[in-house]
Design a protein around this motif. Structure first.
Motif, mmCIF file in Angstrom:
data_model
loop_
_atom_site.group_PDB
_atom_site.id
_atom_site.type_symbol
_atom_site.label_atom_id
_atom_site.label_comp_id
_atom_site.label_asym_id
_atom_site.label_seq_id
_atom_site.Cartn_x
_atom_site.Cartn_y
_atom_site.Cartn_z
ATOM 1 N N TRP A 1 -17.267 -101.204 -3.836
ATOM 2 C CA TRP A 1 -17.904 -99.910 -4.110
ATOM 3 C C TRP A 1 -18.362 -99.253 -2.798
ATOM 4 O O TRP A 1 -18.155 -98.059 -2.591
ATOM 5 N N ASN B 1 -16.607 -96.951 -12.048
ATOM 6 C CA ASN B 1 -17.800 -96.439 -12.724
ATOM 7 C C ASN B 1 -19.115 -96.856 -12.079
ATOM 8 O O ASN B 1 -20.124 -96.193 -12.257
ATOM 9 N N ASN B 2 -19.120 -97.978 -11.359
ATOM 10 C CA ASN B 2 -20.374 -98.487 -10.816
ATOM 11 C C ASN B 2 -20.094 -99.509 -9.720
ATOM 12 O O ASN B 2 -18.942 -99.799 -9.407
ATOM 13 N N SER B 3 -21.170 -100.054 -9.176
ATOM 14 C CA SER B 3 -21.038 -101.012 -8.077
ATOM 15 C C SER B 3 -21.081 -102.458 -8.539
ATOM 16 O O SER B 3 -21.157 -103.363 -7.708
ATOM 17 N N THR B 4 -20.991 -102.689 -9.839
ATOM 18 C CA THR B 4 -21.079 -104.068 -10.330
ATOM 19 C C THR B 4 -19.790 -104.576 -10.958
ATOM 20 O O THR B 4 -19.753 -105.701 -11.455
ATOM 21 N N GLN C 1 -19.747 -105.079 -5.175
ATOM 22 C CA GLN C 1 -20.641 -104.260 -4.360
ATOM 23 C C GLN C 1 -19.984 -103.850 -3.043
ATOM 24 O O GLN C 1 -20.159 -102.710 -2.584
#
Length: 66
Positions: free
Chosen positions: A32, A39-42, A29
Motif C-alpha cells: 500500500w 481498498n486499504n492497507s491491510t 502495508q
C-alpha cells in the motif's frame, strides 16, 4: 512512495496453514505504501501485484533498450 526495487519481499505463512506452508511476497502495508492500490492497507488484491509486475517488466525493458 517506494520504488518497485525497494519494496521489501518477505517469506511468511498464514496462521491457519501452519508453519510448513510458506509464501513469499510483500506485506500489505508495504504494498500500500509503495503503490496505493486496492481498498486499504491491510490486504492485497489478487490482480494488483500482477499489474505492478507487468509495469516493472516494461520499465526494465525500456532501460535495457536504452
Amino acid at each position: 512512495m517506494l520504488e518497485i526495487d525497494q519494496l521489501p519481499i518477505t517469506e511468511w505463512n498464514y496462521k491457519s496453514e501452519g508453519p510448513t506452508v510458506k509464501h513469499i511476497g510483500p506485506v500489505a502495508q508495504d504494498f500500500w505504501a509503495a503503490f496505493h492500490l486496492g481498498n486499504n492497507s491491510t490486504s492485497i488484491s489478487t490482480i494488483d501485484p500482477a499489474g505492478v509486475a507487468l509495469l516493472g517488466i516494461q520499465a526494465l525493458d525500456q532501460k535495457v533498450a536504452a
